[in-house]
Write a protein that holds these residues in place. Structure first.
Motif, mmCIF file in Angstrom:
data_model
loop_
_atom_site.group_PDB
_atom_site.id
_atom_site.type_symbol
_atom_site.label_atom_id
_atom_site.label_comp_id
_atom_site.label_asym_id
_atom_site.label_seq_id
_atom_site.Cartn_x
_atom_site.Cartn_y
_atom_site.Cartn_z
ATOM 1 N N UNK A 52 0.874 -1.163 0.000
ATOM 2 C CA UNK A 52 0.000 0.000 0.000
ATOM 3 C C UNK A 52 0.919 1.224 0.000
ATOM 4 N N UNK A 53 0.784 2.051 -1.037
ATOM 5 C CA UNK A 53 1.714 3.163 -1.206
ATOM 6 C C UNK A 53 1.425 4.353 -0.303
ATOM 7 N N UNK A 54 0.188 4.476 0.180
ATOM 8 C CA UNK A 54 -0.183 5.632 0.987
ATOM 9 C C UNK A 54 -0.748 5.184 2.328
ATOM 10 N N UNK A 55 -0.088 5.599 3.393
ATOM 11 C CA UNK A 55 -0.552 5.313 4.745
ATOM 12 C C UNK A 55 0.093 6.310 5.692
ATOM 13 N N UNK A 56 -0.393 6.357 6.901
ATOM 14 C CA UNK A 56 0.165 7.265 7.903
ATOM 15 C C UNK A 56 -0.002 6.623 9.268
ATOM 16 N N UNK A 57 0.700 7.168 10.231
ATOM 17 C CA UNK A 57 0.560 6.630 11.573
ATOM 18 C C UNK A 57 1.530 7.241 12.554
ATOM 19 N N UNK A 58 1.347 6.865 13.790
ATOM 20 C CA UNK A 58 2.236 7.315 14.854
ATOM 21 C C UNK A 58 2.271 6.253 15.941
ATOM 22 N N UNK A 59 3.255 6.379 16.801
ATOM 23 C CA UNK A 59 3.350 5.456 17.926
ATOM 24 C C UNK A 59 4.090 6.106 19.068
ATOM 25 N N UNK A 60 3.899 5.566 20.248
ATOM 26 C CA UNK A 60 4.666 5.992 21.415
ATOM 27 C C UNK A 60 5.552 4.815 21.805
ATOM 28 N N UNK A 61 6.738 5.133 22.289
ATOM 29 C CA UNK A 61 7.680 4.076 22.672
ATOM 30 C C UNK A 61 8.615 4.593 23.746
ATOM 31 N N UNK A 62 8.816 3.775 24.752
ATOM 32 C CA UNK A 62 9.716 4.075 25.863
ATOM 33 C C UNK A 62 10.538 2.824 26.115
ATOM 34 N N UNK A 63 11.822 2.865 25.866
ATOM 35 C CA UNK A 63 12.647 1.662 26.026
ATOM 36 C C UNK A 63 12.756 1.209 27.476
ATOM 37 N N UNK A 64 12.391 2.078 28.420
ATOM 38 C CA UNK A 64 12.400 1.689 29.839
ATOM 39 C C UNK A 64 11.085 1.038 30.259
ATOM 40 N N UNK A 65 10.026 1.299 29.508
ATOM 41 C CA UNK A 65 8.707 0.708 29.784
ATOM 42 C C UNK A 65 8.051 0.383 28.443
ATOM 43 N N UNK A 66 8.638 -0.540 27.671
ATOM 44 C CA UNK A 66 8.153 -0.778 26.299
ATOM 45 C C UNK A 66 6.727 -1.314 26.223
ATOM 46 N N UNK A 67 6.258 -1.987 27.278
ATOM 47 C CA UNK A 67 4.906 -2.542 27.227
ATOM 48 C C UNK A 67 3.819 -1.474 27.322
ATOM 49 N N UNK A 68 4.214 -0.247 27.589
ATOM 50 C CA UNK A 68 3.260 0.867 27.594
ATOM 51 C C UNK A 68 3.150 1.521 26.220
ATOM 52 N N UNK A 69 3.863 0.982 25.230
ATOM 53 C CA UNK A 69 3.853 1.546 23.885
ATOM 54 C C UNK A 69 2.486 1.401 23.232
ATOM 55 N N UNK A 70 2.242 2.242 22.227
ATOM 56 C CA UNK A 70 0.993 2.218 21.460
ATOM 57 C C UNK A 70 1.302 2.562 20.016
ATOM 58 N N UNK A 71 0.473 2.045 19.088
ATOM 59 C CA UNK A 71 0.636 2.367 17.670
ATOM 60 C C UNK A 71 -0.723 2.501 17.004
ATOM 61 N N UNK A 72 -0.792 3.434 16.068
ATOM 62 C CA UNK A 72 -1.980 3.660 15.243
ATOM 63 C C UNK A 72 -1.534 3.811 13.791
ATOM 64 N N UNK A 73 -2.193 3.104 12.889
ATOM 65 C CA UNK A 73 -1.868 3.182 11.468
ATOM 66 C C UNK A 73 -3.164 3.291 10.672
ATOM 67 N N UNK A 74 -3.180 4.185 9.687
ATOM 68 C CA UNK A 74 -4.295 4.314 8.757
ATOM 69 C C UNK A 74 -3.769 4.101 7.346
ATOM 70 N N UNK A 75 -4.398 3.182 6.622
ATOM 71 C CA UNK A 75 -3.960 2.806 5.273
ATOM 72 C C UNK A 75 -5.002 3.263 4.263
ATOM 73 N N UNK A 76 -4.552 3.935 3.207
ATOM 74 C CA UNK A 76 -5.414 4.286 2.088
ATOM 75 C C UNK A 76 -5.507 3.052 1.185
ATOM 76 N N UNK A 77 -6.656 2.365 1.205
ATOM 77 C CA UNK A 77 -6.773 1.107 0.460
ATOM 78 C C UNK A 77 -6.737 1.319 -1.049
ATOM 79 N N UNK A 78 -7.067 2.529 -1.506
ATOM 80 C CA UNK A 78 -6.978 2.816 -2.946
ATOM 81 C C UNK A 78 -5.540 2.750 -3.440
ATOM 82 N N UNK A 79 -4.585 2.855 -2.529
ATOM 83 C CA UNK A 79 -3.177 2.907 -2.918
ATOM 84 C C UNK A 79 -2.554 1.525 -3.095
#
Length: 192
Positions: A52-79
């Motif tokens: 998929x050529x077009x997508x966006x997203x963000x995430x949080x990450x802490x190497x001291x507390x990695x299990x508190x990380x989060x991720x969100x991704x949105x994919x343009x299916x037309x791409x």
């Protein structure tokens, strides 16, 4: 009493250090350092690859507390891009992604569990495709992290999962070897 106060101070120091290391990252799609890929067997004889050529997203990450990380991704299916224009037109249609009705697919994590070394994790979340939301799990590997040449800070991960097409309302008969599609997520995040 001194031990209690010392313990409380130590806990507060550790907690504040962990929070100081927490960071938000934007997935580097502008620099093309991130990819959402797929592969599916063709008749059981070979693999068809695409992305998929077009997508966006963000995430949080802490190497001291990695299990508190989060991720969100949105994919343009037309791409969707399988390197074949006619096939891509079919994939965008009602037999598969139905992009006119469902122009995006999304993934939002609900839990992330890293191993003791912090190098591998299971990322579980809600994936929505073709108007259907299911809980899926990605097995991911941390590739690395550190400063980049432009004064920023980056961290990268890769992961893969397998999706059953009929779970997402895609029941076009591709043969018994092609009931699942493997989705790959390769991300490099730039600290905000």
């Amino acid at each position: 009493m001194k031990k209690l106060l010392l313990g409380t101070a130590l806990s507060a120091a550790l907690f504040s250090t962990a929070n100081a290391n927490a960071a938000d990252y934007v997935i580097d799609t502008d620099g093309a350092h991130a990819f959402v890929t797929f592969k599916i067997k063709h008749l059981g004889y070979s693999w068809l690859h695409g992305r998929f050529n077009t997508f966006s997203g963000d995430f949080s990450y802490d190497d001291k507390a990695p299990n508190a990380s989060k991720i969100n991704v949105t994919i343009n299916t037309k791409s969707i891009d399988s390197n074949h224009a006619e096939r891509d037109k079919h994939l965008r249609g009602k037999d598969f992604l139905n992009v006119d009705k469902y122009p995006t697919a999304t993934f939002k994590s609900t839990s992330i569990k890293f191993d003791e070394d912090g190098d591998e994790a299971d990322v579980t979340g809600e994936f929505t495709l073709n108007g259907v939301t299911k809980t899926i799990t990605f097995e991911i590997d941390k590739i690395g992290e550190g400063k980049d040449p432009w004064g920023g800070y980056r961290v990268g991960f890769e992961g893969e999962t397998s999706l059953k097409l009929t779970d997402y309302g895609i029941d076009y008969n591709l043969g018994p070897a092609s009931t699942h599609v493997d989705i790959g997520l390769f991300i490099e995040g730039v600290r905000k």
